[in-house]
Design a protein around this motif. Structure first.
Motif, PDB file in Angstrom:
ATOM      1  N   CYS A 112      36.235  23.043  25.184  1.00 36.95           N
ATOM      2  CA  CYS A 112      35.624  22.343  26.327  1.00 36.95           C
ATOM      3  C   CYS A 112      35.293  23.344  27.431  1.00 36.95           C
ATOM      4  N   ARG A 113      36.250  24.208  27.707  1.00 40.35           N
ATOM      5  CA  ARG A 113      36.060  25.192  28.771  1.00 40.35           C
ATOM      6  C   ARG A 113      34.920  26.156  28.458  1.00 40.35           C
ATOM      7  N   ASP A 114      34.863  26.620  27.228  1.00 40.06           N
ATOM      8  CA  ASP A 114      33.882  27.633  26.843  1.00 40.06           C
ATOM      9  C   ASP A 114      32.543  27.043  26.421  1.00 40.06           C
ATOM     10  N   ALA A 115      32.421  25.690  26.432  1.00 46.03           N
ATOM     11  CA  ALA A 115      31.190  25.023  25.996  1.00 46.03           C
ATOM     12  C   ALA A 115      30.770  25.533  24.627  1.00 46.03           C
ATOM     13  N   GLU A 116      31.701  25.416  23.683  1.00 45.47           N
ATOM     14  CA  GLU A 116      31.481  25.905  22.325  1.00 45.47           C
ATOM     15  C   GLU A 116      31.603  24.745  21.344  1.00 45.47           C
ATOM     16  N   HIS A 137      33.514  17.839  25.530  1.00 47.26           N
ATOM     17  CA  HIS A 137      33.337  17.808  26.983  1.00 47.26           C
ATOM     18  C   HIS A 137      34.671  17.772  27.729  1.00 47.26           C
ATOM     19  N   ARG A 138      35.513  16.771  27.445  1.00 52.14           N
ATOM     20  CA  ARG A 138      36.797  16.642  28.135  1.00 52.14           C
ATOM     21  C   ARG A 138      37.831  15.977  27.232  1.00 52.14           C
ATOM     22  N   LEU A 139      39.109  16.290  27.527  1.00 48.96           N
ATOM     23  CA  LEU A 139      40.228  15.562  26.957  1.00 48.96           C
ATOM     24  C   LEU A 139      40.667  14.509  27.954  1.00 48.96           C
ATOM     25  N   TYR A 147      42.564  11.700  23.835  1.00 47.22           N
ATOM     26  CA  TYR A 147      41.227  11.440  23.322  1.00 47.22           C
ATOM     27  C   TYR A 147      40.306  12.597  23.698  1.00 47.22           C
ATOM     28  N   LEU A 148      39.358  12.882  22.815  1.00 46.23           N
ATOM     29  CA  LEU A 148      38.335  13.875  23.092  1.00 46.23           C
ATOM     30  C   LEU A 148      37.009  13.162  23.312  1.00 46.23           C
ATOM     31  N   PRO A 174      27.843  27.508  17.756  1.00 43.66           N
ATOM     32  CA  PRO A 174      27.640  28.433  18.874  1.00 43.66           C
ATOM     33  C   PRO A 174      27.904  27.760  20.225  1.00 43.66           C
ATOM     34  N   ARG A 175      27.657  28.516  21.304  1.00 40.16           N
ATOM     35  CA  ARG A 175      27.773  27.971  22.655  1.00 40.16           C
ATOM     36  C   ARG A 175      26.649  26.986  22.905  1.00 40.16           C
ATOM     37  N   PHE A 176      26.841  26.081  23.857  1.00 39.61           N
ATOM     38  CA  PHE A 176      25.819  25.092  24.180  1.00 39.61           C
ATOM     39  C   PHE A 176      25.758  24.880  25.687  1.00 39.61           C
ATOM     40  N   ALA A 177      24.651  24.328  26.142  1.00 39.04           N
ATOM     41  CA  ALA A 177      24.502  23.981  27.557  1.00 39.04           C
ATOM     42  C   ALA A 177      25.133  22.615  27.782  1.00 39.04           C
ATOM     43  N   PRO A 178      26.142  22.498  28.660  1.00 36.29           N
ATOM     44  CA  PRO A 178      26.818  21.214  28.868  1.00 36.29           C
ATOM     45  C   PRO A 178      25.835  20.117  29.270  1.00 36.29           C
ATOM     46  N   ARG A 179      26.056  18.932  28.696  1.00 37.92           N
ATOM     47  CA  ARG A 179      25.219  17.772  28.998  1.00 37.92           C
ATOM     48  C   ARG A 179      25.812  16.976  30.160  1.00 37.92           C
ATOM     49  N   THR A 180      24.989  16.100  30.735  1.00 38.58           N
ATOM     50  CA  THR A 180      25.494  15.165  31.745  1.00 38.58           C
ATOM     51  C   THR A 180      26.464  14.208  31.064  1.00 38.58           C
TER      52      THR A 180
END
Length: 307
Positions: A112-116, A137-139, A147-148, A174-180
């Protein structure tokens, strides 16, 4: 348990009395192995996470001492614990669940932190495994489960996964751009998902008690609550069927009013009639005692006089 608690308190005391300790020094002072010290530190870091949720009874001094525990951890482990704290959303105040492998939780938090991207095997409610690929995204933690919240790449939608059913399958990326995110309040989003959206039947019910009183008995995993004036609140919940919903609402123990669906009112009426017939049969089959016979004669005598 008492020995462990006393050792944890001793550990906190040592950390408050000295700015820096090595793991070996702490083990020597506490009379335990270095492995036990590492375990105790992990437990205390968990307490620090709980302290961050506003748990009563943990004072400012204890919070500072708990924060020092992270300084004892090696840099790599401290970073992993920091990710778990930063990327976890509490669904309510309460003890953190412990049925999930901590290594899985920290791995999910790091992703989640690394957006991976995360690849994992997921077991559904009947144990059937599937392979999933998501953007985590978050736990979110409740009183019983983790829950994830993640974007499911195959289904192209947000999904909520129980962490105890996740088995990571690296390599990730790979890494990704975080979504809304799907909602600003992720705790409420997950609560609604696990208590309502996951079920076939949904209902909205007004409980004739204040929100605070209802919240003491109804957990976020059983339904979401909204205030409705000073003396009532609205419960949104789900169940496998309307018949089960009737039992679910009755077991809250509160007076209520059905807002929707209308079919729930009919299901309650059917249950009422069934219970009334059951009570009537129970009365007819109850053994007659001298006392009940006397009450029957008195009732009949009174009825005759009234006529």
């Amino acid at each position: 348990m008492l020995e462990t608690s006393a050792r944890l308190l001793r550990l906190l005391s040592l950390l408050q009395a000295h700015r820096e300790w090595s793991g070996a020094d702490l083990a020597d002072r506490l009379g335990v192995t270095a492995r036990t010290v590492r375990r105790d530190v992990a437990v205390a870091v968990g307490l620090r996470t709980a302290a961050g949720q506003g748990i009563d009874g943990i004072g400012e001094t204890s919070v500072r001492a708990l924060a020092k525990l992270e300084q004892v951890l090696p840099g790599r482990l401290r970073r992993r614990v920091g990710a778990l704290n930063a990327f976890t959303v509490p669904m309510l105040r309460g003890p953190l669940p412990s049925s999930v492998d901590p290594a899985v939780l920290t791995e999910l938090a790091n992703l989640c932190r690394d957006a991976e991207r995360l690849r994992f095997e997921y077991r559904d409610h009947d144990g059937t495994p599937t392979r999933r690929s998501v953007e985590p995204h978050r736990l979110v933690c409740s009183e019983r489960r983790w829950y994830l919240v993640a974007w499911d790449l195959d289904r192209e939608d947000w999904r909520t996964f129980r962490a105890d059913r996740i088995t990571p399958k690296p390599p990730h990326g790979p890494r990704f751009a975080p979504r809304t995110p799907p909602a600003q309040d992720l705790a409420a989003y997950v609560s609604q998902g696990v208590s309502t959206r996951a079920y076939a039947s949904h209902a909205v019910v007004r409980l004739l008690v204040p929100l605070e009183e209802a919240a003491e008995r109804i957990s976020p995993s059983a339904g979401t609550l909204e205030p409705d004036g000073a003396h009532a609140c609205v419960l949104r919940t789900g169940a496998a069927s309307l018949d089960v919903m009737v039992i679910h609402v009755m077991l809250t123990g509160f007076e209520f009013e059905v807002l929707e669906p209308a079919e729930l009112t009919e299901a309650i009426r059917t249950a009422h009639d069934r219970l009334a017939r059951s009570l009537a049969r129970a009365g007819e089959s109850a053994p007659r005692t001298p006392e009940s016979a006397g009450r029957t004669r008195a009732t009949r005598s009174g009825s005759g006089a009234a006529c």
